[in-house]
Design a protein around this motif. Structure first.
Motif, PDB file in Angstrom:
ATOM      1  N   SER A   3       7.526 -19.785  32.700  1.00  0.00           N
ATOM      2  CA  SER A   3       6.990 -18.645  31.955  1.00  0.00           C
ATOM      3  C   SER A   3       7.917 -18.210  30.817  1.00  0.00           C
ATOM      4  O   SER A   3       7.536 -17.372  30.010  1.00  0.00           O
ATOM      5  CB  SER A   3       6.762 -17.467  32.911  1.00  0.00           C
ATOM      6  OG  SER A   3       7.988 -17.101  33.532  1.00  0.00           O
ATOM      7  N   ASN A 178       4.219 -11.477  32.292  1.00  0.00           N
ATOM      8  CA  ASN A 178       3.729 -12.837  32.049  1.00  0.00           C
ATOM      9  C   ASN A 178       3.588 -13.620  33.360  1.00  0.00           C
ATOM     10  O   ASN A 178       2.640 -14.388  33.538  1.00  0.00           O
ATOM     11  CB  ASN A 178       4.674 -13.573  31.106  1.00  0.00           C
ATOM     12  CG  ASN A 178       4.110 -14.896  30.641  1.00  0.00           C
ATOM     13  OD1 ASN A 178       2.998 -14.965  30.127  1.00  0.00           O
ATOM     14  ND2 ASN A 178       4.866 -15.972  30.827  1.00  0.00           N
ATOM     15  N   ASP A 180       2.947 -12.296  36.288  1.00  0.00           N
ATOM     16  CA  ASP A 180       1.743 -11.786  36.951  1.00  0.00           C
ATOM     17  C   ASP A 180       0.481 -12.346  36.310  1.00  0.00           C
ATOM     18  O   ASP A 180      -0.502 -12.658  37.005  1.00  0.00           O
ATOM     19  CB  ASP A 180       1.720 -10.264  36.899  1.00  0.00           C
ATOM     20  CG  ASP A 180       2.821  -9.645  37.746  1.00  0.00           C
ATOM     21  OD1 ASP A 180       3.330 -10.353  38.646  1.00  0.00           O
ATOM     22  OD2 ASP A 180       3.191  -8.477  37.506  1.00  0.00           O
ATOM     23  N   ARG A 181       0.497 -12.472  34.983  1.00  0.00           N
ATOM     24  CA  ARG A 181      -0.667 -13.007  34.284  1.00  0.00           C
ATOM     25  C   ARG A 181      -0.898 -14.477  34.680  1.00  0.00           C
ATOM     26  O   ARG A 181      -2.035 -14.884  34.947  1.00  0.00           O
ATOM     27  CB  ARG A 181      -0.449 -12.897  32.779  1.00  0.00           C
ATOM     28  CG  ARG A 181      -1.626 -13.379  31.940  1.00  0.00           C
ATOM     29  CD  ARG A 181      -1.317 -13.187  30.470  1.00  0.00           C
ATOM     30  NE  ARG A 181      -0.196 -14.007  30.053  1.00  0.00           N
ATOM     31  CZ  ARG A 181      -0.301 -15.282  29.665  1.00  0.00           C
ATOM     32  NH1 ARG A 181      -1.481 -15.886  29.674  1.00  0.00           N
ATOM     33  NH2 ARG A 181       0.758 -15.966  29.290  1.00  0.00           N
ATOM     34  N   HIS A 183       0.145 -15.848  37.412  1.00  0.00           N
ATOM     35  CA  HIS A 183      -0.237 -15.872  38.821  1.00  0.00           C
ATOM     36  C   HIS A 183      -1.720 -15.539  38.982  1.00  0.00           C
ATOM     37  O   HIS A 183      -2.438 -16.186  39.784  1.00  0.00           O
ATOM     38  CB  HIS A 183       0.617 -14.879  39.600  1.00  0.00           C
ATOM     39  CG  HIS A 183       0.342 -14.855  41.071  1.00  0.00           C
ATOM     40  ND1 HIS A 183       0.562 -15.938  41.887  1.00  0.00           N
ATOM     41  CD2 HIS A 183      -0.158 -13.873  41.870  1.00  0.00           C
ATOM     42  CE1 HIS A 183       0.229 -15.639  43.132  1.00  0.00           C
ATOM     43  NE2 HIS A 183      -0.224 -14.389  43.142  1.00  0.00           N
ATOM     44  N   LYS A 184      -2.188 -14.555  38.219  1.00  0.00           N
ATOM     45  CA  LYS A 184      -3.611 -14.196  38.272  1.00  0.00           C
ATOM     46  C   LYS A 184      -4.479 -15.354  37.809  1.00  0.00           C
ATOM     47  O   LYS A 184      -5.530 -15.647  38.403  1.00  0.00           O
ATOM     48  CB  LYS A 184      -3.849 -12.962  37.406  1.00  0.00           C
ATOM     49  CG  LYS A 184      -5.289 -12.493  37.412  1.00  0.00           C
ATOM     50  CD  LYS A 184      -5.466 -11.262  36.534  1.00  0.00           C
ATOM     51  CE  LYS A 184      -6.918 -10.807  36.523  1.00  0.00           C
ATOM     52  NZ  LYS A 184      -7.101  -9.616  35.643  1.00  0.00           N
ATOM     53  N   ARG A 185      -4.060 -16.012  36.747  1.00  0.00           N
ATOM     54  CA  ARG A 185      -4.820 -17.151  36.242  1.00  0.00           C
ATOM     55  C   ARG A 185      -4.864 -18.274  37.278  1.00  0.00           C
ATOM     56  O   ARG A 185      -5.898 -18.929  37.458  1.00  0.00           O
ATOM     57  CB  ARG A 185      -4.198 -17.651  34.942  1.00  0.00           C
ATOM     58  CG  ARG A 185      -4.962 -18.788  34.280  1.00  0.00           C
ATOM     59  CD  ARG A 185      -4.278 -19.221  33.010  1.00  0.00           C
ATOM     60  NE  ARG A 185      -4.202 -18.136  32.038  1.00  0.00           N
ATOM     61  CZ  ARG A 185      -3.579 -18.235  30.859  1.00  0.00           C
ATOM     62  NH1 ARG A 185      -2.965 -19.386  30.531  1.00  0.00           N
ATOM     63  NH2 ARG A 185      -3.562 -17.211  30.038  1.00  0.00           N
ATOM     64  N   LEU A 187      -4.659 -17.874  40.511  1.00  0.00           N
ATOM     65  CA  LEU A 187      -5.550 -17.453  41.589  1.00  0.00           C
ATOM     66  C   LEU A 187      -7.012 -17.620  41.198  1.00  0.00           C
ATOM     67  O   LEU A 187      -7.849 -18.039  42.014  1.00  0.00           O
ATOM     68  CB  LEU A 187      -5.269 -15.993  41.964  1.00  0.00           C
ATOM     69  CG  LEU A 187      -3.940 -15.711  42.668  1.00  0.00           C
ATOM     70  CD1 LEU A 187      -3.779 -14.219  42.908  1.00  0.00           C
ATOM     71  CD2 LEU A 187      -3.859 -16.463  43.984  1.00  0.00           C
ATOM     72  N   GLU A 188      -7.337 -17.276  39.943  1.00  0.00           N
ATOM     73  CA  GLU A 188      -8.714 -17.446  39.480  1.00  0.00           C
ATOM     74  C   GLU A 188      -9.113 -18.916  39.499  1.00  0.00           C
ATOM     75  O   GLU A 188     -10.245 -19.263  39.881  1.00  0.00           O
ATOM     76  CB  GLU A 188      -8.862 -16.873  38.066  1.00  0.00           C
ATOM     77  CG  GLU A 188      -8.757 -15.352  38.006  1.00  0.00           C
ATOM     78  CD  GLU A 188      -8.786 -14.837  36.577  1.00  0.00           C
ATOM     79  OE1 GLU A 188      -8.722 -15.675  35.646  1.00  0.00           O
ATOM     80  OE2 GLU A 188      -8.893 -13.607  36.381  1.00  0.00           O
ATOM     81  N   SER A 189      -8.195 -19.752  39.076  1.00  0.00           N
ATOM     82  CA  SER A 189      -8.479 -21.187  39.112  1.00  0.00           C
ATOM     83  C   SER A 189      -8.684 -21.662  40.547  1.00  0.00           C
ATOM     84  O   SER A 189      -9.581 -22.478  40.833  1.00  0.00           O
ATOM     85  CB  SER A 189      -7.338 -21.953  38.448  1.00  0.00           C
ATOM     86  OG  SER A 189      -7.551 -23.338  38.511  1.00  0.00           O
TER      87      SER A 189
END
Length: 321
Positions: A3, A178, A180-181, A183-185, A187-189
Motif C-alpha cells: 500500500s 489506504n 482499509d480501502r 482491505h474493503k476492496r 473483501l468485496e472481491s
C-alpha cells in the motif's frame, strides 16, 4: 507493504495539483533514496549484503545503525538480545565473505578498526586468528560459518525478524486509510467470488435434481408396464373363467316321442344330458311330471312356443283318448 506505492503516487499527484514543484522534486529524491525500502524486508537485506559484497564496513555499520535507531530501539527490551545477535552474525558474515573472496587486507582492517571494542569479548576471541588460518573453512570452529546452510538460516531469521517489526509498528492515518480501502476492496472481491460459487452450486443442484427426476421416471416406467400387463392378464383370466362357466351350463334340446298308437298328437319332451329319462306308460304313452324337468333355459322354450303341459293341451289329449 504494497500500500506504500499507491500512497506515494497520490501524494505526488496532490503536490503537482497544488503547484508545490520544489516539494515535489524533493519528495521524489527522498523516494529514490528511501532507506526503508518501502518496508520490504528482502530489499533491506539486499542493501546490507551489498555493503558486504563491496567490503564496505563503514556503510554496513552506518545502515545497521539507521535501522537500530529507526526500528530496533523502539522494540520491547526483551528483543534487544536478538538485535545484538543479528549484528554479531552480520559482522561475522562480513569476515567470512572477505575471506572467501581472498580479501585478507579487509579482514585485517576490520580487526585494526574494532580491536578496542572486540578485545576481551569472549565471542570474538577466536576470530582474531581468522586472518592467520591457512584454511579456515576446514577449521572445526570456523567450518559451520562457511557453509551455505548457516547463511540461509541467518538470512531467513533476519527476514522474519524485520517482517515482524513492520507488521506490528503503528501506521499513520493516511496509510491506514489506504490499507482499509484495499482491505474493503479485497473483501468485496471475495464476496463476489463466493456469490459466483453459490450460483454455480445452485446450477449444479438444479441439474442434479433434473437428473434425479429423470431417473425416478425411468424407474417408474417398468413398474407401470408391469402393472398394465398384470391388469391385462387378470382381465383375460376373468373372461376365460366366464366363458368356461357359460359352456358348463346344461343345454336343453327338444325331443319328440313317437306314440305306438295311431294318434297323431305326440307331446314333445325335453331331454338334456344328465337329466332323468321320461317315464313310459304301458301303452307307450309318455308322461313326465313338470317338476322333473330342469327349467333353466326358459327363454328358449318360450321362443319356440313349446309347452306340452298347459291345461289346453292336456284337455285335448284327454279328449283324444
Amino acid at each position: 507493504m504494497n500500500s506504500i506505492q499507491p500512497i506515494e503516487e497520490l501524494i505526488k499527484e496532490y503536490l503537482l495539483f497544488r503547484g508545490f514543484s520544489l516539494t515535489f522534486r524533493s519528495f521524489e529524491t527522498d523516494c529514490r533514496n528511501d532507506r526503508d525500502k518501502g518496508f520490504h524486508a528482502e530489499k533491506i537485506i539486499e542493501e546490507l549484503y551489498s555493503f558486504i559484497a563491496n567490503s564496505d564496513i563503514n556503510g554496513l555499520l552506518d545502515y545497521w545503525e539507521y535501522l537500530n535507531i529507526r526500528y530496533f530501539s523502539r522494540l520491547d527490551a526483551r528483543y534487544f538480545g536478538s538485535v545484538k545477535k543479528f549484528k554479531l552474525s552480520l559482522l561475522r558474515y562480513y569476515l567470512v565473505y572477505a575471506t572467501q573472496q581472498k580479501r585478507k587486507e579487509k579482514v585485517l582492517e576490520f580487526f585494526d578498526t574494532f580491536e578496542a571494542d572486540l578485545n576481551g569479548n569472549s565471542e570474538w576471541s577466536k576470530w582474531f586468528g581468522l586472518p592467520f588460518s591457512k584454511n579456515p573453512a576446514a577449521d572445526p570452529y570456523f567450518e559451520p560459518f562457511f557453509t551455505k546452510q548457516w547463511l540461509e538460516t541467518f538470512t531467513a531469521s533476519l527476514h522474519n525478524f524485520l517482517n515482524t517489526i513492520f507488521q506490528n509498528m503503528p501506521w499513520p492515518s493516511l496509510l491506514c486509510f489506504n490499507i482499509d480501502r484495499l482491505h474493503k476492496r479485497a473483501l468485496e472481491s471475495e464476496i463476489q467470488s463466493l456469490h459466483n460459487v453459490i450460483v454455480d452450486l445452485k446450477t449444479k443442484i438444479e441439474h442434479y435434481d433434473a437428473e434425479i427426476a429423470n431417473l425416478r421416471q425411468a424407474a417408474a416406467q417398468p413398474q407401470e408396464l408391469l402393472n398394465h400387463i398384470n391388469t391385462q392378464r387378470y382381465t383375460k383370466s376373468l373372461l376365460d373363467q366366464k366363458n368356461k362357466d357359460t359352456h358348463n351350463v346344461p343345454q336343453f334340446s327338444i325331443v319328440s316321442n313317437t306314440y305306438h298308437s295311431s294318434r297323431s298328437l305326440t307331446p314333445p319332451q325335453l331331454s338334456y344330458s344328465g337329466t332323468k329319462s321320461p317315464e313310459t306308460c304301458s301303452d307307450g304313452r309318455s308322461m313326465t311330471p313338470i317338476s322333473e324337468y330342469d327349467m333353466v333355459d326358459t327363454q328358449k322354450l318360450l321362443s319356440e312356443d313349446i309347452n306340452p303341459f298347459t291345461n289346453t293341451n292336456q284337455e285335448t289329449y284327454l279328449e283324444q283318448m
